[in-house]
Design an enzyme around this catalytic site. Structure first.
Site, PDB file in Angstrom:
ATOM      1  N   GLY A  99       0.892  -1.218  -0.082  1.00 54.51           N
ATOM      2  CA  GLY A  99       0.132   0.032  -0.115  1.00 54.51           C
ATOM      3  C   GLY A  99       0.806   1.362   0.179  1.00 54.51           C
ATOM      4  N   GLN A 142       3.094   9.937   1.219  1.00 50.80           N
ATOM      5  CA  GLN A 142       4.521   9.163   1.142  1.00 50.80           C
ATOM      6  C   GLN A 142       5.383   9.531  -0.063  1.00 50.80           C
ATOM      7  OE1 GLN A 142       2.414   5.191   2.162  1.00 50.80           O
ATOM      8  NE2 GLN A 142       4.551   5.197   3.258  1.00 50.80           N
ATOM      9  N   CYS A 200       6.556  -0.038   7.507  1.00 46.38           N
ATOM     10  CA  CYS A 200       6.144   1.259   6.393  1.00 46.38           C
ATOM     11  C   CYS A 200       7.297   1.337   5.678  1.00 46.38           C
ATOM     12  CB  CYS A 200       5.783   2.365   7.213  1.00 46.38           C
ATOM     13  SG  CYS A 200       5.328   3.605   6.228  1.00 46.38           S
ATOM     14  N   LEU A 201       7.024   1.697   4.198  1.00 43.65           N
ATOM     15  CA  LEU A 201       8.061   2.153   3.394  1.00 43.65           C
ATOM     16  C   LEU A 201       8.836   3.361   3.662  1.00 43.65           C
ATOM     17  CD1 LEU A 201       6.011   1.397   0.074  1.00 43.65           C
ATOM     18  CD2 LEU A 201       7.723  -0.005   1.224  1.00 43.65           C
ATOM     19  N   HIS A 206      -3.855   1.572   7.808  1.00 44.05           N
ATOM     20  CA  HIS A 206      -2.353   2.163   7.879  1.00 44.05           C
ATOM     21  C   HIS A 206      -2.278   3.197   6.820  1.00 44.05           C
ATOM     22  CE1 HIS A 206       1.909   1.377   7.975  1.00 44.05           C
ATOM     23  NE2 HIS A 206       1.966   2.069   6.902  1.00 44.05           N
ATOM     24  N   GLU A 207      -2.727   2.992   5.715  1.00 39.72           N
ATOM     25  CA  GLU A 207      -2.716   4.123   4.607  1.00 39.72           C
ATOM     26  C   GLU A 207      -3.674   5.342   5.036  1.00 39.72           C
ATOM     27  OE1 GLU A 207      -0.142   3.717   2.629  1.00 39.72           O
ATOM     28  OE2 GLU A 207      -0.043   1.360   2.926  1.00 39.72           O
ATOM     29  N   HIS A 223      -2.019   7.616   7.160  1.00 43.06           N
ATOM     30  CA  HIS A 223      -1.006   8.727   6.685  1.00 43.06           C
ATOM     31  C   HIS A 223      -1.709   9.789   6.009  1.00 43.06           C
ATOM     32  CE1 HIS A 223       2.701   6.421   6.291  1.00 43.06           C
ATOM     33  NE2 HIS A 223       2.155   5.389   6.012  1.00 43.06           N
TER      34      HIS A 223
END
Length: 190
Positions: A60, A65, A109-110, A151-152, A155
């Site tokens: 995701g 991000q 997380c990226l 999670h997304e 953000h």
């Protein structure tokens, strides 16, 4: 799930995953407008976000991000670009109901490479959003897909998963967070 990677230059896009404590990760994210949808701009951004997500081995990605402070997210719960029918694009999403039941699972997380931790999330959520065509979407997500979405979605509200760690979890990642802050240098937003 595979460990996330930093792929460097990604063919087909100039977008890159921003690492903590980049200010974009904490900034306010504005709603996507009807004009942006109709122009095709958001579809192009979403396509490029998928390129970045797959190149980094993620499942995701939220627009902040990659430095775009709009309420837009993409995900594919399989993380497999060959399973493109599982790709989901959510424009201006809202969680309208959370389950009382929760579970705790390890998340990464990226934007936080080299670390992960246990995060409590609702087992299911009800969501409203728009499609790229501007159509209203109403869905209920369960399990893994509900976790990815939450999670997304965080953000989009300037919340990052370490904010949701227990005190013990925060202590476990403290050293890595400090490294990321050092690597970023001045101008970071904690």
């Amino acid at each position: 799930m595979e460990e996330e990677v930093d792929p460097g230059h990604i063919e087909g896009t100039d977008l890159r995953v921003l690492k903590y404590p980049h200010p974009s990760l904490r900034a306010e994210n504005v709603e996507v407008t009807e004009e942006e949808l109709q122009s095709g701009e958001i579809g192009k951004i979403a396509k490029e976000m998928f390129l970045v997500m797959y190149a980094t081995k993620g499942v995701g990605l939220a627009a902040p991000q990659v430095g775009i402070n709009k309420r837009l997210m993409v995900y594919n719960q399989s993380g497999d670009k060959k399973k493109w029918l599982e790709e989901v694009i959510m424009v201006n999403p809202k969680i309208v109901e959370y389950s009382e039941g929760v579970d705790v699972e390890r998340e990464g997380c990226l934007s936080f490479p080299g670390m992960n931790g246990e995060v409590q999330r609702s087992k299911w959520i009800k969501v409203e959003a728009m499609s790229l065509k501007g159509k209203k979407i109403k869905k209920k997500f369960n399990g893994w897909e509900a976790r990815i979405f939450q999670h997304e979605y965080d953000h989009l509200d300037g919340i990052v998963y370490p904010d949701r760690l227990t005190e013990q979890g925060k202590e476990e990642v403290k050293g890595r967070l400090e490294e990321l802050i050092q690597e970023f240098g001045p101008g970071g937003v904690l």
